[in-house]
Enzyme design. Sequence first.
Site, PDB file in Angstrom:
ATOM      1  N   HIS A 135      16.077  -1.217  21.448  1.00 38.81           N
ATOM      2  CA  HIS A 135      16.001   0.218  21.110  1.00 38.81           C
ATOM      3  C   HIS A 135      16.044   0.407  19.597  1.00 38.81           C
ATOM      4  O   HIS A 135      16.487   1.452  19.112  1.00 38.81           O
ATOM      5  CB  HIS A 135      17.146   1.012  21.753  1.00 38.81           C
ATOM      6  N   SER A 191       0.702   3.226  -5.859  1.00 39.03           N
ATOM      7  CA  SER A 191       0.444   4.659  -5.695  1.00 39.03           C
ATOM      8  C   SER A 191      -0.212   5.166  -6.969  1.00 39.03           C
ATOM      9  O   SER A 191       0.080   4.684  -8.055  1.00 39.03           O
ATOM     10  CB  SER A 191       1.767   5.386  -5.458  1.00 39.03           C
ATOM     11  N   LYS A 239       5.675   2.059  -6.645  1.00 40.64           N
ATOM     12  CA  LYS A 239       5.342   1.805  -5.245  1.00 40.64           C
ATOM     13  C   LYS A 239       4.703   0.454  -4.986  1.00 40.64           C
ATOM     14  O   LYS A 239       3.914  -0.054  -5.774  1.00 40.64           O
ATOM     15  CB  LYS A 239       4.383   2.890  -4.757  1.00 40.64           C
ATOM     16  N   GLU A 295      -0.373  -1.073   7.625  1.00 43.65           N
ATOM     17  CA  GLU A 295      -0.528   0.268   8.213  1.00 43.65           C
ATOM     18  C   GLU A 295      -1.898   0.431   8.869  1.00 43.65           C
ATOM     19  O   GLU A 295      -2.010   0.977   9.966  1.00 43.65           O
ATOM     20  CB  GLU A 295      -0.330   1.344   7.139  1.00 43.65           C
TER      21      GLU A 295
END
Length: 464
Positions: free
Chosen positions: A160, A281, A287, A294
């Site tokens: 979980h 970024s 970043k 992704e």
Amino acid sequence: MNDADAPLWGGRFSKPPAPEAEALSRSLAFDVRLAPQDVAASVAHVHGLEDAGLLTAEEAAALTRALHEVGEEIAAGGFSFHPADEDVHSAIERGVTERLGDLGAKLHAGRSRNDLVVTDLRLWLLSGGERIGAGVTRLGRALVAHALEHAETVMPGTTHGRLAQPVTLGLHLLAHAWALARDLDRFHAWTGRASVSPLGAGALATSTLPIDPGVAASRLGFAGAFANSIDAVSDRDFAQEFLANAAILGTHLSRLAADLIRWSDESLAWLRLDEAYATGSSMMPQKRNPDVAELARAKAGRLAGHFTALCSVLAGLPLGYHRDLQEDKEPLFDAVDTLEVVLAALAGCVATAEFDAESMRRATAPDGLYATDLAEALVTSGVPFREAHRRVGELLKRLDAQGRSLRELSDAEWQAEGLPQGGSLLDADRAVRARATHGGPSPESVRAQAGALERIFDTGAGSP
Ligand code: ARG
């Protein structure tokens, strides 16, 4: 109608198709990539016509030469496609006929685009399947290499998404590798079923010409020829099954990507993505974003969509060729293209990732991770598991209320709990070694699994 504008089927017609009808009908923009397969299938057909005594050896040689020339011209971008070329199959036949005149017009005897299209598509997909298998193997090997390096690296396992029990990083990485091994197995089994040549089925009922479909099948490297000519031109379950396998593989890549994203975020920092597989970024200089992972995570949706799209095209479609079947190609082409690029990027991303074993080890400190071990230690001394579970739960509750941790218990307190081994149980290295079972997190088990997976990835067959 002017002959140059006439489609292949123009004889019965007195008008050319309306431009809008032609625009809808044309598949050339995407099926042009079947050109090499169409040349190969056509050459095999020429041999069949020669064997049947319908072409002389010289005619067969001239047709074969012209087919190769047209194929080379298409590959080099020098072929001039005609507005009336509905698809790559008609364009190639036109190219041959323009070269050879009447002889070119003999090419289509005993075949139909219905059997030709699906022969080309099977050939294309069989090689697409091989490329995907190679990509899966590369990614699988990258996972196994890290797993061997981290057979002893402890980390908190979760259920979980919450702290559960200590595991080894090797065990977790190999869980992803086993999923890939099953994907390889699925594609391997698919190959066996897909390797059937439809050529010779004609439009639906073979032909009256004495052409042996087995000859073309073996020339093209298929395991055999069709068993039923209507099935040969109607069947697209080889394409559905391929897309189902692709969709499952897509979900596996997505779940692996999800772990890479989570582990590399700043709150965990268990993993550092190589700069070559991360992005910055445009606004925030600090970043290091996991865009590769992704995108790999998101492509699963697209792949599942392709499977759904083809199922919807086929459901309710009566047997025999229908133009609906032209819609089989784009999902397949895109599935192979997508998987090739995702597999390559993810393999590079995994291979170059650096795991931080020390921060993973620090994350095994919370004492809740050892609660099951305490309960099982009580079981070993004869306490029924339900009671052991309750006793450990109560102990944790009491300590919680006192703001203490298991690590602060004195020897006497451990003794009172019936756990004289006490604090020695709160150790991740011991915890993973104590789980010595086959398939578990112990370093020995991780090494044995890695060995079995290496054998699978070496044979490419997908099972040990
Ligand atoms: N481009 C078509 C396809 O992909 C070719 C077959 C056309 N055959 C026909 N009988 N209209 O399915």
